[in-house]
Write an enzyme that holds these catalytic residues in place. Structure first.
Site, PDB file in Angstrom:
ATOM      1  N   LYS A  53      48.912 -33.077  85.702  1.00  0.00           N
ATOM      2  CA  LYS A  53      49.608 -33.008  86.991  1.00  0.00           C
ATOM      3  C   LYS A  53      51.112 -33.275  86.873  1.00  0.00           C
ATOM      4  CE  LYS A  53      46.281 -32.445  90.222  1.00  0.00           C
ATOM      5  NZ  LYS A  53      46.337 -31.475  91.336  1.00  0.00           N
ATOM      6  N   SER A  78      44.275 -37.945  95.580  1.00  0.00           N
ATOM      7  CA  SER A  78      43.295 -38.977  95.255  1.00  0.00           C
ATOM      8  C   SER A  78      43.676 -39.752  94.013  1.00  0.00           C
ATOM      9  CB  SER A  78      41.909 -38.338  95.048  1.00  0.00           C
ATOM     10  OG  SER A  78      41.951 -37.453  93.937  1.00  0.00           O
ATOM     11  N   GLU A 204      33.809 -26.333  87.659  1.00  0.00           N
ATOM     12  CA  GLU A 204      33.787 -27.039  88.942  1.00  0.00           C
ATOM     13  C   GLU A 204      32.572 -27.958  89.027  1.00  0.00           C
ATOM     14  OE1 GLU A 204      34.756 -25.539  93.429  1.00  0.00           O
ATOM     15  OE2 GLU A 204      33.153 -24.486  92.390  1.00  0.00           O
ATOM     16  N   GLY A 208      30.393 -29.993  94.327  1.00  0.00           N
ATOM     17  CA  GLY A 208      31.518 -29.515  95.133  1.00  0.00           C
ATOM     18  C   GLY A 208      31.844 -28.086  94.776  1.00  0.00           C
ATOM     19  N   ASP A 210      32.681 -25.336  96.321  1.00  0.00           N
ATOM     20  CA  ASP A 210      33.402 -24.450  97.246  1.00  0.00           C
ATOM     21  C   ASP A 210      34.120 -23.336  96.497  1.00  0.00           C
ATOM     22  OD1 ASP A 210      36.606 -25.527  97.227  1.00  0.00           O
ATOM     23  OD2 ASP A 210      35.085 -26.936  96.563  1.00  0.00           O
ATOM     24  N   SER A 304      41.776 -32.151  81.228  1.00  0.00           N
ATOM     25  CA  SER A 304      42.879 -32.267  82.183  1.00  0.00           C
ATOM     26  C   SER A 304      43.406 -33.667  82.421  1.00  0.00           C
ATOM     27  CB  SER A 304      42.466 -31.646  83.523  1.00  0.00           C
ATOM     28  OG  SER A 304      41.327 -32.298  84.038  1.00  0.00           O
TER      29      SER A 304
END
Length: 321
Positions: A53, A78, A204, A208, A210, A304
């Protein structure tokens, strides 16, 4: 027209050069023999503040005008994006306020404060973090730095895959985690800018899904906040900018259960001596799922992040045994 192109990722790489770490790519003959593929692990768990990030946050903040820098920024996250914005803001002398959920991992709350940011808590199940951030930005004339749905963020995240492709030629596939889609969309653009034949997969949490549902249906699907070990992927929907790139340039989304994430963390710790958080293990867990379908393939995996409380890490890898 896509929100970003390969030139944007290259520009981001130049912008963050000398500030972000060029993280190592780790290999393991033992894992290769076990899975029947040739793994190349891009260790963003060793990035500054412990996750990829930082790349996107610094790329975004470095482009603010002098007036915008003085006024400051507000972000919502988060954990890892919170730390990334806090660190990048501190390096650039920019005041930062971060909207963080009350159930965010303690290690991430402490680190965000430690980098000098002000934290505004919220309940992720009853409050809208984006609305809280927008209200703060309006009242204090600050710039909102979203966690994924922003071209500069997406391009910055893509630099991890760009480095991977520069270091390891002719990868057959690259796998990146999927939350809101900033990393995966940036990865797809970077990978295909380097080699169009390389397949790109997203990974994923099964709880979750989506992103997988959106990918399969062709339209963005919104879900409730998922219950998953992968706190960095507890997003409820893909971004309006990230989704079209993922739909067009990603081959498929692979789902990983919490048990598979814990097993992946244990495998990486035991074999490679790497501490990886549950979200950070998503792409590796997906590689273990995909391996039987691509024997002998050269596969790049983006680990990550590594921001996990060590007591929690010890419990998870012990349970996975």
């Amino acid at each position: 027209m896509s929100a970003i192109d390969f030139a944007d990722v290259q520009a981001a790489a130049s912008r963050i050069a000398g500030v972000a770490h060029r993280t190592p790519v780790v290999t393991s003959r033992r894992l290769d023999d076990e899975l029947g593929i040739e793994l190349h692990l891009k260790c963003e768990n060793l990035q500054r503040m412990g996750a990829f990030k930082f790349r996107g946050a610094y790329n975004r903040l470095a482009q603010l005008s002098p007036d915008e820098r003085r006024a400051g920024v507000v972000a919502f996250s988060s954990g890892n994006h919170a730390q990334a914005v806090a660190l990048a803001a501190g390096l650039l002398g920019i005041p930062a306020t971060i909207v963080m959920p009350t159930d965010a991992p303690q290690i991430k709350l402490v680190a965000t404060r430690g980098y000098g940011a002000t934290i505004v808590p919220y309940d992720r199940r009853t409050e809208d973090r984006a609305a809280i951030a927008a209200d703060l930005a309006e009242r204090e004339s600050r710039t909102v730095v979203p966690p994924f749905d922003d071209p500069a963020i997406m391009a910055g995240q893509g630099t991890a895959a760009l480095e991977l492709m520069q270091e390891v030629a002719d990868l057959d596939a690259v796998i990146a985690p999927l939350g809101g889609g900033g990393l995966l969309s940036g990865t797809a653009v970077a990978v295909h800018g380097m080699r169009s034949a390389t397949r790109v997969f997203g990974a994923e949490p099964a709880a979750g899904n989506d992103g997988k549902r959106s990918f399969d249906s062709g339209e963005i699907v919104t879900i409730d906040v998922p219950e998953t070990l992968a706190d960095g992927a507890q997003t409820t929907a893909l971004g309006a900018l990230t989704f079209p790139i993922i739909r067009e340039q990603v081959e498929d989304i692979v789902l990983a259960t919490d048990d598979e994430l814990a097993a992946g963390m244990r495998s990486l710790a035991h074999t490679c001596k790497l501490v990886v958080e549950p979200t950070g293990a998503l792409a590796y867990a997906a590689a273990r799922v995909l391996a039987p379908t691509m024997p002998g393939a050269r596969v790049g995996v983006i680990l990550s992040g590594g921001n996990v409380d060590l007591d929690r890490f010890a419990r998870l890898v012990a349970d996975a045994g």
